[in-house]
Motif scaffolding. Structure first.
Motif, mmCIF file in Angstrom:
data_model
loop_
_atom_site.group_PDB
_atom_site.id
_atom_site.type_symbol
_atom_site.label_atom_id
_atom_site.label_comp_id
_atom_site.label_asym_id
_atom_site.label_seq_id
_atom_site.Cartn_x
_atom_site.Cartn_y
_atom_site.Cartn_z
ATOM 1 N N LYS A 177 0.819 -1.194 0.000
ATOM 2 C CA LYS A 177 0.000 0.000 0.000
ATOM 3 C C LYS A 177 0.864 1.260 0.000
ATOM 4 O O LYS A 177 1.905 1.324 0.665
ATOM 5 C CB LYS A 177 -0.898 0.024 1.252
ATOM 6 C CG LYS A 177 -1.958 -1.073 1.274
ATOM 7 C CD LYS A 177 -3.061 -0.794 0.262
ATOM 8 C CE LYS A 177 -4.209 -1.760 0.394
ATOM 9 N NZ LYS A 177 -5.327 -1.437 -0.529
ATOM 10 N N SER A 178 0.398 2.254 -0.735
ATOM 11 C CA SER A 178 0.988 3.584 -0.624
ATOM 12 C C SER A 178 0.635 4.159 0.736
ATOM 13 O O SER A 178 -0.338 3.747 1.373
ATOM 14 C CB SER A 178 0.459 4.498 -1.729
ATOM 15 O OG SER A 178 0.769 3.986 -3.003
ATOM 16 N N ASP A 179 1.418 5.110 1.159
ATOM 17 C CA ASP A 179 1.206 5.742 2.462
ATOM 18 C C ASP A 179 0.018 6.695 2.383
ATOM 19 O O ASP A 179 0.032 7.636 1.587
ATOM 20 C CB ASP A 179 2.472 6.509 2.860
ATOM 21 C CG ASP A 179 2.433 7.027 4.283
ATOM 22 O OD1 ASP A 179 1.344 7.063 4.886
ATOM 23 O OD2 ASP A 179 3.494 7.415 4.790
ATOM 24 N N PRO A 180 -1.038 6.493 3.186
ATOM 25 C CA PRO A 180 -2.182 7.418 3.150
ATOM 26 C C PRO A 180 -1.798 8.854 3.471
ATOM 27 O O PRO A 180 -2.512 9.782 3.076
ATOM 28 C CB PRO A 180 -3.133 6.851 4.216
ATOM 29 C CG PRO A 180 -2.761 5.414 4.332
ATOM 30 C CD PRO A 180 -1.269 5.371 4.099
ATOM 31 N N PHE A 181 -0.691 9.046 4.190
ATOM 32 C CA PHE A 181 -0.254 10.387 4.588
ATOM 33 C C PHE A 181 0.972 10.856 3.805
ATOM 34 O O PHE A 181 1.600 11.845 4.189
ATOM 35 C CB PHE A 181 0.052 10.426 6.089
ATOM 36 C CG PHE A 181 -1.175 10.414 6.956
ATOM 37 C CD1 PHE A 181 -1.747 11.601 7.392
ATOM 38 C CD2 PHE A 181 -1.768 9.219 7.327
ATOM 39 C CE1 PHE A 181 -2.889 11.590 8.182
ATOM 40 C CE2 PHE A 181 -2.902 9.195 8.122
ATOM 41 C CZ PHE A 181 -3.474 10.390 8.557
ATOM 42 N N ALA A 182 1.306 10.171 2.724
ATOM 43 C CA ALA A 182 2.475 10.571 1.935
ATOM 44 C C ALA A 182 2.307 11.996 1.420
ATOM 45 O O ALA A 182 1.226 12.388 0.970
ATOM 46 C CB ALA A 182 2.673 9.617 0.767
ATOM 47 N N LEU A 183 3.374 12.757 1.457
ATOM 48 C CA LEU A 183 3.356 14.131 0.961
ATOM 49 C C LEU A 183 3.637 14.215 -0.529
ATOM 50 O O LEU A 183 3.459 15.279 -1.146
ATOM 51 C CB LEU A 183 4.385 14.965 1.727
ATOM 52 C CG LEU A 183 4.198 15.029 3.241
ATOM 53 C CD1 LEU A 183 5.327 15.807 3.890
ATOM 54 C CD2 LEU A 183 2.846 15.630 3.598
ATOM 55 N N GLN A 184 4.093 13.096 -1.110
ATOM 56 C CA GLN A 184 4.409 13.079 -2.534
ATOM 57 C C GLN A 184 4.342 11.638 -3.020
ATOM 58 O O GLN A 184 4.560 10.693 -2.249
ATOM 59 C CB GLN A 184 5.805 13.667 -2.787
ATOM 60 C CG GLN A 184 6.128 13.944 -4.237
ATOM 61 C CD GLN A 184 7.454 14.684 -4.408
ATOM 62 O OE1 GLN A 184 8.083 15.104 -3.436
ATOM 63 N NE2 GLN A 184 7.882 14.869 -5.634
ATOM 64 N N SER A 185 4.019 11.473 -4.292
ATOM 65 C CA SER A 185 3.954 10.137 -4.886
ATOM 66 C C SER A 185 4.778 10.098 -6.158
ATOM 67 O O SER A 185 5.128 11.133 -6.733
ATOM 68 C CB SER A 185 2.496 9.766 -5.203
ATOM 69 O OG SER A 185 1.718 9.701 -4.037
ATOM 70 N N GLU A 186 5.057 8.876 -6.600
ATOM 71 C CA GLU A 186 5.687 8.709 -7.899
ATOM 72 C C GLU A 186 4.772 9.230 -8.998
ATOM 73 O O GLU A 186 3.559 9.324 -8.841
ATOM 74 C CB GLU A 186 5.951 7.231 -8.160
ATOM 75 C CG GLU A 186 7.235 6.684 -7.627
ATOM 76 C CD GLU A 186 7.504 5.282 -8.163
ATOM 77 O OE1 GLU A 186 8.513 5.100 -8.870
ATOM 78 O OE2 GLU A 186 6.706 4.381 -7.866
#
Length: 651
Positions: free
Chosen positions: A109-118
């Motif tokens: 899973k991607s981080d629900p709180f990620a500040l940036q994505s690929e």
């Protein structure tokens, strides 16, 4: 095996209690990935909520995506929070959470709180930061006034990826900074007070326009970094332009890397599809009854306002949140505890959202896209309302577009469509929207909705815009509508900017400039936007001639305006109209002016006559141009003595 370092946490016991109670509104300071120093060692702290997981580890390019190298530790307090510190990694690293459920299922899973994505279609999260050295202090000091409900708010709604593209490579999306350099001078020329961006949060499917979000805290990497978006916001602010964001707390997509079944269970959404699945958008509905989910969503709203200096949130699809049977047939939904169709948990969430936003940021606005007659959407929560600052006036939009689409020959039989909105115009704090939804999916561009030949279509559109800008309420216009784009909006290409070379389109744009200027410089158009004191009919019943006339009023009566619309292609000579007061009246805006591609039928300064008409003591004979609107204002005595004449509003 080397687990993430245990014993370090950004969470206090109080943080955890607030989170579990649904009252922590700044979770982004705790969850997610945070590059920092621990005991002098540089690394990154990770925290994720996965209460039904058997194990959680961080995988990324720094460990070869090996789920056995950096396992997180679950907190002892039953909160379901997994956390840990990984040394020697920092900003720019890619990562995901590798989750193993108690049922033996493994998920990445991607981080629900990620500040940036690929960059999509890749889906990894990126360790990032929202640090930025802001230079918009002057705007932040005055935005309480500029965003006030007693101020003119004219919004330009836009989709970043299709506003303008690289002319040398039409497939290339411009970045936030490139857009800023083009957008700021354009908005200043057009005269809009605010820009509203369709969702900029990360979304895997570009044709969703941003409404199917997987990265709620991540500015879409399609256009650059978080700091690049901050630059765009800053440049708009420095030039006196507010920024609103579309925000989607109603549903999210079922992509495997997103929130859906995050820890192998229905964590963010309801398990029962009668509550948790949205049939219109094939997406999943947040479980507003779960405290931690409410904290997640309210924290996200606060995040964009605090970290990105956003001036307001337009909340998408509120109607779908309020009704349990929204787009559902009998047997496809579950009634509330009282047997009703109202979603009590969503109502509670929306009230709490608005209370939180306005308590922390009283100088911003929340705006509801709500299409039903739900009462009190923009009324305070203490009086039973939902607490929004404004609500989209969907009824006005539907009735007005339906009326203007009719052949003028038959408009006399549908006169009520263009006057009905004033029966309820002050029930809410309304924003008048002509949004992206009205120019897609076969609905046609605005100018193509109008009847008649080319000249009549543009004349109708000009009159509609004049009606919109003089009707009570704030304004919103989707990009391209301001110059009469002739094709439906296509998210895969730039707007048809070449049309601005042609007089009909240039005329529409010049009128929008004049209307924005009029709106912001005539207090009668905004001081009582949401108060019946600001509006009075002069003539609402002349269906035979398809003419309406009304007064807009400010705090001072000398600022009163008279607006009169001729909704047929016939010139009305010697049309007697009641006037709000005696004296000489001059035209401020005539949508039939040649500068707007009009026919040039003029209405000179008129002297009020003591002839009672339309229940007014004063009246005058006017010349009403075809398919056009006039805005008139009384000439002050001191200006008359200096020989002041009629002047058209211009930038």
């Amino acid at each position: 095996m080397q687990n993430a370092v245990e014993g370090y946490s950004l969470f206090t016991d109080f943080d955890v209690r607030l989170f579990r109670a649904g009252k922590h509104y700044k979770l982004y300071e705790k969850f997610g990935s945070h590059a920092l120093l621990r005991n002098g060692v540089a690394g990154t702290y990770f925290a994720v909520w996965a209460p039904n997981a058997e194990s959680v580890s961080v995988v990324g390019n720094f460990n070869g995506w090996n789920p056995y190298l950096h396992k997180l530790h679950v907190r002892w307090d039953g909160s379901g929070i997994w956390e840990g510190f990984i040394p020697a990694i920092g900003v720019g690293e890619l990562y995901k959470y590798h989750i193993r459920s108690y049922q033996g299922e493994t998920l990445e899973k991607s981080d629900p709180f990620a500040l940036q994505s690929e960059l999509p279609p890749k889906t990894a999260s990126v360790i990032s930061t929202t640090w930025y050295e802001w230079d918009d202090g002057d705007w932040m000091k005055i935005r309480y006034e500029r965003n006030g409900l007693n101020r003119p708010i004219s919004v330009y709604e836009m989709h970043l990826g299709s506003w303008v593209r690289d002319p040398n490579d039409p497939q290339r999306l411009l970045g936030y900074r490139e857009i800023a350099d083009k957008l700021v001078p354009y908005i200043k020329e057009a005269g809009f007070t605010h820009v509203e961006l369709l969702p900029v949060m990360e979304h895997p499917y570009y044709p969703s326009w941003g409404y199917q979000i997987t990265g709620y805290f991540a500015a879409s990497s399609r256009y650059g970094s978080p700091q690049d978006l901050m630059y765009l916001v800053e440049q708009l602010h420095v030039n006196g332009i507010g920024v609103l964001l579309d925000w989607v707390p109603s549903h999210f997509p079922g992509d495997g890397h997103g929130l859906y079944r995050f820890d192998g269970t229905h964590l963010y959404e309801h398990q029962d599809p009668r509550q948790g699945y949205h049939p219109d958008w094939s997406s999943y509905i947040f479980n507003y009854g779960r405290n931690e989910v409410r904290s997640f969503l309210i924290s996200n709203a606060i995040f964009w306002i605090e970290r990105y200096h956003i001036d307001g949130l337009r909340v998408d699809a509120v109607a779908s949140m309020l009704y349990l049977d929204y787009s559902r047939k009998e047997g496809e939904w579950i009634p509330n505890e009282y047997g009703g169709r109202e979603n009590l948990q969503a109502i509670g969430f929306l009230r709490e959202l608005n209370e939180a936003v306005y308590s922390l940021f009283p100088e911003v606005q929340t705006i509801a896209e709500e299409s039903t007659s739900w009462p009190g959407v923009s009324r305070p929560t203490y009086s039973g309302g939902l607490g929004f600052g404004m609500k989209w006036m969907m009824g006005w939009m539907h009735d007005t577009l339906a009326y203007f689409a009719r052949n003028p020959l038959y408009r006399q039989h549908h006169h009520g469509q263009v006057t009905f909105s004033l029966l309820y115009a002050f029930h809410e704090n309304f924003m008048l929207p002509i949004s992206h939804d009205e120019v897609v999916h076969g609905k046609g561009a605005m100018v193509q909705k109008m009847p008649g030949d080319e000249w009549q279509r543009f004349a109708n559109l000009r009159t509609l815009y004049l009606y919109m800008f003089t009707h009570p309420g704030t304004k919103l216009l989707f990009m391209g509508c301001e110059f009469g784009q002739t094709a439906e909006w296509n998210h895969n290409q730039s707007l048809d900017w070449h049309l601005m070379r042609y007089q009909p389109h240039k005329g529409i744009f010049e009128l929008i400039k004049s209307l924005n200027h009029l709106y912001q410089n005539e207090p009668a158009l905004y001081e009582h936007s949401f108060n019946p004191e600001g509006f009075e009919w002069i003539e609402e019943g002349d269906a035979q001639h398809s003419v309406i006339a009304y007064t807009r009023r400010g705090i001072k009566r000398e600022n009163d305006l008279l607006i009169i619309l001729n909704l047929t292609p016939v010139v009305r000579y010697s049309y007697r109209c009641g006037l709000p007061a005696q004296g000489e009246w001059q035209v401020l805006v005539n949508s039939d002016d040649p500068d707007y591609y009009g026919s040039g039928i003029e209405q000179p300064v008129v002297q009020a006559e003591p002839v009672r008409w339309m229940n007014r003591d004063w009246s005058a004979n006017l010349t009403l141009p075809p398919l056009a609107g006039l805005v008139l204002k009384r000439i002050p005595e001191k200006k008359k003595k200096r020989g002041g004449g009629a002047k058209k509003h211009a930038m």
